[in-house]
Design a protein around this motif. Structure first.
Motif, short mmCIF file in Angstrom:
data_model
loop_
_atom_site.label_atom_id
_atom_site.label_comp_id
_atom_site.label_asym_id
_atom_site.label_seq_id
_atom_site.Cartn_x
_atom_site.Cartn_y
_atom_site.Cartn_z
N GLU A 143 0.88 -1.08 -0.06
CA GLU A 143 0.24 0.58 0.02
C GLU A 143 0.93 1.78 0.08
O GLU A 143 0.98 2.44 -0.39
N TYR D 11 -6.48 -3.08 14.04
CA TYR D 11 -5.61 -2.40 13.92
C TYR D 11 -7.05 -1.07 14.53
O TYR D 11 -8.18 -0.78 14.14
N SER D 40 -3.71 -8.11 2.28
CA SER D 40 -4.43 -9.23 3.19
C SER D 40 -3.98 -9.53 4.46
O SER D 40 -4.98 -10.28 4.75
N GLY D 41 -2.94 -9.18 5.05
CA GLY D 41 -2.94 -9.16 6.51
C GLY D 41 -1.64 -10.25 6.39
O GLY D 41 -1.06 -10.95 7.63
N GLN D 87 9.80 -6.32 5.43
CA GLN D 87 9.51 -5.78 4.87
C GLN D 87 10.75 -4.86 4.19
O GLN D 87 10.81 -4.77 3.50
N HIS D 196 5.26 -13.15 -3.13
CA HIS D 196 4.86 -12.35 -4.55
C HIS D 196 5.15 -13.23 -5.54
O HIS D 196 4.92 -12.98 -6.96
N1 ATP Z 1 -0.48 0.32 11.70
C1 ATP Z 1 -1.83 -0.11 10.97
N2 ATP Z 1 -3.31 0.71 11.67
C2 ATP Z 1 -4.20 0.69 10.55
N3 ATP Z 1 -3.89 -0.54 9.80
C3 ATP Z 1 -3.00 -0.98 9.69
C4 ATP Z 1 -1.90 -0.57 10.31
N4 ATP Z 1 -1.34 -1.95 9.62
C5 ATP Z 1 -1.19 -2.44 8.99
N5 ATP Z 1 -3.28 -2.20 8.33
C6 ATP Z 1 -3.82 -2.99 7.47
O1 ATP Z 1 -4.48 -4.39 7.83
C7 ATP Z 1 -3.94 -4.83 6.37
C8 ATP Z 1 -3.16 -5.90 6.66
O2 ATP Z 1 -2.21 -5.13 6.64
P1 ATP Z 1 -0.35 -5.63 6.04
O3 ATP Z 1 0.81 -5.11 6.20
O4 ATP Z 1 -0.50 -7.54 7.14
O5 ATP Z 1 -0.32 -6.48 4.78
P2 ATP Z 1 0.36 -7.40 4.07
O6 ATP Z 1 -0.15 -8.76 3.52
O7 ATP Z 1 1.79 -7.35 4.97
O8 ATP Z 1 0.14 -7.05 2.18
P3 ATP Z 1 1.69 -6.51 1.20
O9 ATP Z 1 1.50 -7.60 0.67
O10 ATP Z 1 1.30 -5.37 0.76
O11 ATP Z 1 2.76 -6.52 2.59
C9 ATP Z 1 -3.84 -3.83 5.06
O12 ATP Z 1 -5.20 -3.36 4.78
C10 ATP Z 1 -3.73 -2.62 6.17
O13 ATP Z 1 -4.20 -1.49 5.66
#
Ligand code: ATP
Ligand code: ATP
Ligand code: MG
Ligand code: MG
Lengths: 226, 291, 291, 226
Positions: A143, D11, D40-41, D87, D196
């Motif tokens: 993001e 969050y 996706s988390g 990451q 990915h």
């Molecule tokens: N500190 C935070 N406060 C609010 N929302 C958060 C926070 N950290 C992550 N999110 C939200 O939680 C969701 C999952 O985040 P996460 O970082 O686990 O994604 P990811 O699967 O690692 O994605 P990517 O492949 O882009 O790294 C996302 O929609 C993100 O916007």
């Protein structure tokens, strides 16, 4: 549009040049993939175009302006015609996604009203609708990267430099971003994109410049990866 | 629009960098309070000097064998004299009474002086105490005069002390101004240091130097003004404590500080605070971040 | 090993965070200099009080009609008295000569007192000036005594001023100590703020709180010690300027500061500097970064 | 080794949970790919295992220890048994590559002599020989990522978490890193890798857990990407 003439860049601490006598020209409206192994000098190339680092020798011409001899006070204005997605994103940590993108508009003197209209649109385009008011540390890696992409093209620059803009994205989102870059390119913007993603390069079939240890080893009009 | 952006930036900046801002305000408050205190001390001693100066008299003592005619002519001459502001006559009884009053806690000395041993005198207040020598010269050919005593000399030790205290206050004021400059420069340098990545990013996106610098400088100036207001409040509170009632620590040493001087500090401190921090911020960013 | 790591960390830390370190040192230097100056002032006034106290005499004036026998018996009684430190006798001529010397710049007063008008006296220095009342009580039944004068009362105004100055010095010292605490806490908070990412990373890699905190605290303490040394140097230089030669600003007001008091400042400032910054650093990290 | 029981994480600012009632178990010595679209988390999952964020509800057990109820003073020691490639790398900015890797050894109480022997070896393994004394900002994106990888496994942790460890690497270097992770896995270390890169997943043929909008949608023993 972009021309490097015999450019060499050796960082102070490095034992060998990161770019070694590189000569390359990119025309207005072109879409160029920059590929090469890690540490081969791709980001250095991008940084030279932005005047973030200065070449050790040679001439860098961007937008018909010689970047190497440019007066310091002209640099801000010059940079406004270039959009850049940095490899490490470089978002402003204490501004929200919205504010980060709006900043690129404020810098070129656009009013808040314009920002209020354009920014949400652009964030929607990169798939971040609803996350405008998150700070960078509240976004996932991918993001954050998409915020960086949004900031790079929001003010419709003449040149778009993208340093691995899909490195943190899943294949589907990557394709979305590629479609976006392609669309931007079709409006006349020159796009230079550094990438490691062979699928994307092979699918798009555009000009590919391959670099290895600071030297250009391949420059192909409708190339593939590796 | 740009101006509005900058103003907005300053407010948001003050709020977001609370730590930095508080650091700057505290630093400025401490330095400005000390600066204000020393300037007040300087002014106060000046005032006390004036008060003492205003009280200075020239005593023209008459000879024991002075005649009525001599006395009358001398009085007339003094009254006509343009240097003289006011004139009082003191006869032997009055002189002795005054002597007894002043030296009441040295009974031995009081008993050693007979009533009438102290000569009669004219007590002259000059318009300008510095013109003593002129007056002495003009009275030289008047007969019936014993000694002429200038209190200035008697008070020279007091004035020397006042002078020293003023010098010291000035030294402290300058030291504090320099210290304020150093501390503020430091705080701002640290603030700039903590913002260096942000500034680098802004510049890469094409922000002009002005655009990056202005909010920063205005933020520093706002902190300076707030610091000076707090410092003024501290001075005001300090005055109440140190001069409050007869038990105040300074009531025996200094005359009370007039309201006027006190309020003079507000614009002074605000100007110094805003000026020092604004200029320092500008220079720091200019040279430290090569904006 | 861990200790060696930490020490190494401190040195490297001091070198790398030059900006922060310099900020902290300057802050500490300014505050500690002021603190040291006020403590020195306090001690100095104490010393001057002692000097004045040491000079205090009780004058036992004799009656004009005193007999030789009375004088001898009084002298013997005083010499025997355990409260008395030293004793001098002053006859009428000596008293007049001294009077003339002291009041040489008040010719009128000098001429008003006949030679021999001042009584003879015993000048008594007491072991403890406070025991004046006891002595007076013991001398009550001795005949031939006129008045007994205690200089303490004469000097009471001077002592009141000394007291005020000491109170003021104490107020400044406490204010400066609080200011130092605030400024150092601030600088450290800013330093901690600028290190928050680094600390977060260290903790994610598994560093214990102690491991993260120790270098930071020791760094702050090192800065405190350096600051105190610079402050000491500043005080030393300040002393030379303010007391240097007859033109020094303070030579008329204060007696010179003894070397001993001066060197006392070094351990005092070092302890305050290291203590304040070390403890502040520890608390700041503890609560600010939740180490 | 790793067990999540009905874990939900929302969050504070987010409108919907980033992990939604996730239950999953990973055995000692397994090699697991974690895939899923951006946001996706996946990173949230990693952060939960490290006790970097706390779950809103549910239980997280790592290494037979309940992470959710762990005493604060036990956390540092617990983390030392886990190696993690973040990451965003999270290198210490004012330490060189060497010092960054050595830090992970210092933390577990190894002597400087051990570091002097082990660290250059490990940096050589990830292809950074000769760049030991560079600061992170003097390294290319991919080189920084490899320093992060080296730091994660230098102290031979029981569990290795890797959040897109090849996002900034070219295909050849990626394969090198994958071989390394595979070798580490063969010595008994449990490896959880977020990625990915479909090529890598398809080549390795290990257990694949796919996540979408915070829910596990696929858990396959010898899976492929998408
Ligand atoms: N500190 C935070 N406060 C609010 N929302 C958060 C926070 N950290 C992550 N999110 C939200 O939680 C969701 C999952 O985040 P996460 O970082 O686990 O994604 P990811 O699967 O690692 O994605 P990517 O492949 O882009 O790294 C996302 O929609 C993100 O916007
Ligand atoms: N500031 C610097 N000082 C010294 N060497 C540097 C600096 N920046 C980059 N280098 C070196 O220059 C070389 C090229 O770096 P560059 O960032 O251009 O690589 P890249 O092609 O972008 O690699 P990647 O795909 O890993 O991002 C690398 O070997 C790197 O170590
Ligand atoms: Mg790069
Ligand atoms: Mg992630």
């Amino acid at each position: 549009m972009i021309a490097l003439e015999n450019v060499t860049k050796t960082y102070p601490k490095a034992s060998r040049p990161s770019l070694d006598a590189v000569t390359v020209g990119i025309e207005k409206g072109e879409f160029v993939f920059f590929i090469g192994p890690s540490g081969s000098g791709k980001s250095t190339f991008i940084k030279l175009l932005l005047h973030e680092v200065q070449p050790t020798s040679g001439r860098v011409v961007v937008n018909a302006k010689d970047v190497t001899t440019m007066r310091p006070w002209r640099i801000p204005h010059f940079r406004r015609s270039i959009g850049c997605v940095f490899q490490d994103f470089r978002l402003l940590p204490n501004r929200t996604a919205y504010e980060n993108v709006a900043f690129a508009l404020e810098v070129i003197g656009k009013t808040k009203a314009v920002a209020r209209r354009v920014v949400p649109e652009v964030l929607e385009l990169v798939g971040l609708g609803g996350k405008e008011h998150r700070y960078p540390h509240e976004l996932s890696g991918g993001e954050q990267q998409r915020v960086a992409v949004a900031r790079a093209f929001v003010n419709r620059p003449l040149i778009l430099l993208a340093d691995e803009p899909t490195g943190n994205l899943d294949p589907d989102t990557s394709i979305e971003i590629m479609r976006l870059l392609d669309r931007i390119n079709r409006t006349g913007t020159t796009v230079v994109m550094v990438t490691h993603d062979s699928n994307i390069v092979n699918q798009m079939r555009r000009r590919v410049i391959e670099i290895e240890s600071g030297r250009i080893v391949r420059d192909q009009a409708r190339g593939v990866y590796g | 629009m740009r101006l509005k952006y900058v103003l907005n930036e300053v407010l948001v900046g003050l709020w977001r960098n609370v730590t930095m801002t508080i650091a700057m305000i505290i630093t400025l408050t401490v330095s400005l309070t000390m600066l204000g205190a020393s300037v007040l001390l300087y002014l106060q001693v000046d005032e006390m000097k004036d008060v003492h100066y205003g009280r200075i008299e020239v005593s023209v003592f008459l000879r024991d064998d002075v005649t009525d005619a001599q006395r009358t002519s001398l009085q007339a001459a003094l009254q006509r004299n343009p240097l003289v502001k006011s004139l009082t006559y003191e006869n032997r009884e009055q002189a002795y009474a005054r002597f007894q009053r002043i030296w009441s806690d040295s009974p031995v000395l009081v008993t050693a002086v007979r009533p009438g041993a102290l000569p009669e005198s004219f007590r002259v207040k000059l318009k300008d105490p510095e013109t003593y020598d002129k007056l002495a010269a003009q009275l030289k050919d008047q007969s019936g005069i014993g000694t002429i005593v200038d209190q200035r000399e008697l008070l020279s030790k007091v004035f020397a002390i006042f002078g020293s205290v003023q010098k010291l206050a000035l030294v402290i004021a300058v030291t504090m101004a320099v210290a304020a400059l150093l501390l503020v420069a430091n705080t701002i340098q640290v603030a700039a240091y903590s913002k260096r990545r942000e500034v680098a990013v802004m510049k890469l996106v094409g922000a002009s130097n002005w655009f990056v610098q202005a909010p920063f400088v205005l933020e520093a100036m706002a902190a300076g003004v707030i610091g000076s207001i707090v410092a003024f409040a501290a001075l005001y509170a300090g005055r109440s404590v140190l001069f409050g009632g007869p038990s105040g620590a300074l009531t025996t040493v200094l005359t009370p500080i007039p309201e006027g001087n006190m309020w003079l500090m507000l614009p002074l401190l605000a100007a110094v605070g805003a000026g020092v921090s604004g200029i320092t911020a500008w220079f720091t960013l200019r040279f430290y971040l090569r904006v």
